[in-house]
Design an enzyme around this catalytic site. Structure first.
Site, PDB file in Angstrom:
ATOM      1  CE  LYS A  52      -2.554  -1.628   3.456  1.00  0.00           C
ATOM      2  NZ  LYS A  52      -2.326  -2.798   3.313  1.00  0.00           N
ATOM      3  CB  CYS A 411      -4.410 -28.254  -3.649  1.00  0.00           C
ATOM      4  SG  CYS A 411      -5.859 -27.437  -3.661  1.00  0.00           S
TER       5      CYS A 411
HETATM    6  P1  ADP Z   1       1.391  -2.842   3.309  1.00  0.00           P
HETATM    7  O1  ADP Z   1       1.351  -1.391   3.700  1.00  0.00           O
HETATM    8  O2  ADP Z   1       0.264  -2.899   2.339  1.00  0.00           O
HETATM    9  O3  ADP Z   1       1.222  -3.396   4.532  1.00  0.00           O
HETATM   10  P2  ADP Z   1       4.080  -2.161   2.362  1.00  0.00           P
HETATM   11  O4  ADP Z   1       3.512  -1.090   1.414  1.00  0.00           O
HETATM   12  O5  ADP Z   1       4.857  -2.191   3.747  1.00  0.00           O
HETATM   13  O6  ADP Z   1       2.570  -3.136   2.787  1.00  0.00           O
HETATM   14  O7  ADP Z   1       4.876  -3.115   1.251  1.00  0.00           O
HETATM   15  C1  ADP Z   1       5.302  -4.279   1.741  1.00  0.00           C
HETATM   16  C2  ADP Z   1       6.605  -4.840   1.081  1.00  0.00           C
HETATM   17  O8  ADP Z   1       6.351  -5.022  -0.340  1.00  0.00           O
HETATM   18  C3  ADP Z   1       7.646  -3.704   1.297  1.00  0.00           C
HETATM   19  O9  ADP Z   1       8.767  -4.242   1.611  1.00  0.00           O
HETATM   20  C4  ADP Z   1       7.668  -3.177  -0.206  1.00  0.00           C
HETATM   21  O10 ADP Z   1       9.011  -2.544  -0.187  1.00  0.00           O
HETATM   22  C5  ADP Z   1       7.451  -4.283  -1.007  1.00  0.00           C
HETATM   23  N1  ADP Z   1       6.788  -3.949  -2.241  1.00  0.00           N
HETATM   24  C6  ADP Z   1       5.750  -3.067  -2.446  1.00  0.00           C
HETATM   25  N2  ADP Z   1       5.396  -2.710  -3.705  1.00  0.00           N
HETATM   26  C7  ADP Z   1       6.307  -3.739  -4.281  1.00  0.00           C
HETATM   27  C8  ADP Z   1       6.577  -3.977  -5.903  1.00  0.00           C
HETATM   28  N3  ADP Z   1       5.801  -3.353  -6.732  1.00  0.00           N
HETATM   29  N4  ADP Z   1       7.642  -5.026  -6.220  1.00  0.00           N
HETATM   30  C9  ADP Z   1       8.326  -5.270  -5.286  1.00  0.00           C
HETATM   31  N5  ADP Z   1       8.077  -5.107  -3.899  1.00  0.00           N
HETATM   32  C10 ADP Z   1       7.126  -4.217  -3.394  1.00  0.00           C
HETATM   33 ZN    ZN Z   2      -5.466 -25.425  -2.304  1.00  0.00          ZN
END
Ligand code: ADP
Ligand code: ZN
Length: 518
Positions: A52, A411
């Site tokens: 997010k 599964c």
């Molecule tokens: P949320 O707020 O939805 O819990 P975060 O924004 O903290 O999630 O993101 C979770 C992880 O995913 C972070 O480590 C972030 O850097 C990674 N992340 C977010 N978008 C991408 C993307 N497009 N590709 C790879 N990693 C991503």
């Molecule tokens: Zn399954």
């Protein structure tokens, strides 16, 4: 929204790669960014770990002026700020810990057209209580520097949600005060009722709703029957950690602080670098465990649900539940801390009927506590369906089981998942009801344990029913049958404030299972 080319599309792509060092966007990220970049209000429902933050951080970099991020937890803000710093994105926070000097610098930057500040994180308290800050925001708005309002954990606005925070109510004035500033609300959990309420409170009736799937394709879901003794359970868990997850990071969630400590000691004794995390430890003690684990100095954290917010370790390869969670929602959140890096990771739950009663004594006072708990009981008992399909159903998503790719114990053709034979259920259920009837007649209350004893011909003679011939069933199966009867309303739990749990027979052909506070 995703297909068209927007004036910002090219820059969005280059910023993703050059500033955020990411190759591609995840589902729903582009749609969300396009809506908010177009100046429209939007709410994004996406599971924790779904990504997010990027949905507002990237637009913040693309936009002129400042993005204001309202977030309820200082620790969460600090985690994000740390990450932004390494990416060289000018960002800061204004909260109760901010010094007067820093506050001054921030307020100057807000109205300085030459400032490079992109993201300003505030707590809702600061926004609601600092008049001076509000004045500065007004100035920033007049100067055209207020580019976007982001509200993290937006469900906190609503009293119908599980985490209502009164200071969030104040956010209702923002749309009136700053009508041209697009609002982006973010949450991982919100029912339709909560979302409607939030729209009303924030005065954004026409905002767009975006919902990302809750499916985590890289997580393998598995339920195991928990051995009856602590040491047998630990033997199994230790073996898992030392073989299947050897050298890898993970979390073991426990029901209580006491369980946490016992499990920690047991793992440490076996040479597994382990830390313990629960609410009775001091803040610094907890931070130290979290940090050591994040840096790989210890591999395993044994924790209560107090270990949750702000965990953003990408390579968590396993989450083991030593004991069931109190709802599917909780289980999903807790297991979801595995595999943030999209690599295969395992979520294993140890299920045992006794743990259902431990939980039910805790949750029965909550309005939907028992309903949620039985949701997880159903999830654990059901071996006839894909685990993913049950999770999807819980979150109101359509699901095609062929999408699981063998990533759950149902599964997976190699899984040892045991099918529950349904054939003899009627006889078993009748036997249980006979015992309960006898207990009622002799005015005795039964715990699940006593019920099973009587069923197996043990315990007080007054409870034994001579008619019951079939003794060749295992305790494990007996527990499953009782669980099944609870789910289907043949048995009902009752709660007292004494030291044990009891069961009794009910007039309408159904029975009551009494549970008390331990
Ligand atoms: P949320 O707020 O939805 O819990 P975060 O924004 O903290 O999630 O993101 C979770 C992880 O995913 C972070 O480590 C972030 O850097 C990674 N992340 C977010 N978008 C991408 C993307 N497009 N590709 C790879 N990693 C991503
Ligand atoms: Zn399954």
């Amino acid at each position: 929204w995703s297909k068209e080319d927007f004036p910002w599309s090219e820059e969005l792509n280059t910023t993703l790669k050059d500033v955020f060092k990411l190759d591609k966007l995840r589902p729903m990220q582009l749609q969300t960014m396009n809506i908010t970049m177009a100046g429209k209000d939007c709410m994004l429902i996406m599971p924790t770990g779904g990504g997010k933050s990027l949905c507002f951080q990237l637009p913040a970099v693309l936009s002129k002026g400042i993005t204001l991020v309202v977030s309820p937890l200082i620790s969460l803000m600090e985690d994000q700020l740390m990450a932004l710093k390494t990416l060289d994105i000018d960002s800061t926070t204004f909260n109760s810990n901010t010094s007067t000097a820093d506050a001054k610098t921030i307020q100057t930057a807000m109205t300085d057209p030459n400032s490079t500040l992109k993201l300003l994180y505030v707590t809702p308290e600061k926004l609601a209580k600092s008049k001076r800050f509000m004045n500065k925001l007004e100035k920033m708005y007049e100067m055209g520097r207020f580019s976007r309002l982001v509200i993290d954990e937006v469900h906190c606005c609503s009293q119908w949600g599980h985490d209502f925070r009164p200071d969030f109510k104040f956010l209702g004035i923002m749309k009136r005060q700053f009508p041209t500033v697009p609002i982006l609300g973010l949450t991982a959990t919100a029912t339709l009722k909560v979302l409607d309420d939030v729209k009303n409170i924030l005065n954004i009736p026409h905002c767009q709703l975006l919902r990302a799937s809750f499916n985590r394709p890289n997580l393998y879901y598995e339920i195991r029957t928990k051995p009856s003794s602590f040491s047998d359970t630990m033997t199994e868990i230790k073996t898992l950690i030392q073989t299947r997850f050897s050298g890898q990071s993970g979390i073991v969630y426990c029901f209580s602080k006491k369980d946490c400590e016992e499990v920690t000691i047991d793992l440490q004794k076996n040479g597994i670098p382990t830390g313990c995390y629960h609410a009775n430890l001091t803040g610094p003690e907890r931070s130290r465990v979290h940090e050591k684990w994040s840096k790989g100095k210890i591999l395993v954290v044994v924790a209560t649900i107090a270990f949750g917010m702000g965990i953003d370790k990408p390579d968590v390869r396993f989450v083991i539940h030593h004991s069931i969670s109190k709802s599917i929602e909780n289980l999903y959140q807790e297991s979801g801390r595995a595999g943030r890096d999209d690599k295969k990771s395992c979520c294993i739950v140890y299920y045992r009927l006794a743990d259902v009663f431990r939980q039910s004594c805790m949750v029965f006072t909550e309005q939907t506590g028992l309903k949620c708990l039985y949701g997880i009981l159903a999830y654990c008992l059901n071996v006839k369906r894909c685990r993913r399909s049950m999770i999807a159903e819980h979150f109101g998503e359509l699901w095609d089981s062929s999408h699981c790719n063998g990533m759950c114990d149902h599964c997976d053709p190699n899984s040892v998942c045991k099918y529950f034979p349904q054939s003899n259920m009627t006889t078993h259920c009748r036997n249980i009801l006979l015992i309960l009837q006898q207990a009622a007649e002799t005015d005795q209350k039964l715990t699940a344990l006593k019920l099973i004893d009587a069923w197996f011909g043990k315990g007080p003679a007054s409870l034994r029913v001579s008619d019951i011939k079939e003794k060749n069933i295992t305790v494990e199966k007996a527990e499953k049958i009782i669980g099944f009867m609870l789910l289907n309303d043949y048995l009902k739990e009752e709660f007292h404030f004494t030291a044990y749990t009891t069961i009794s027979y009910m007039k309408h052909g159904k029975a009551r299972l009494n549970c008390s506070k331990e």
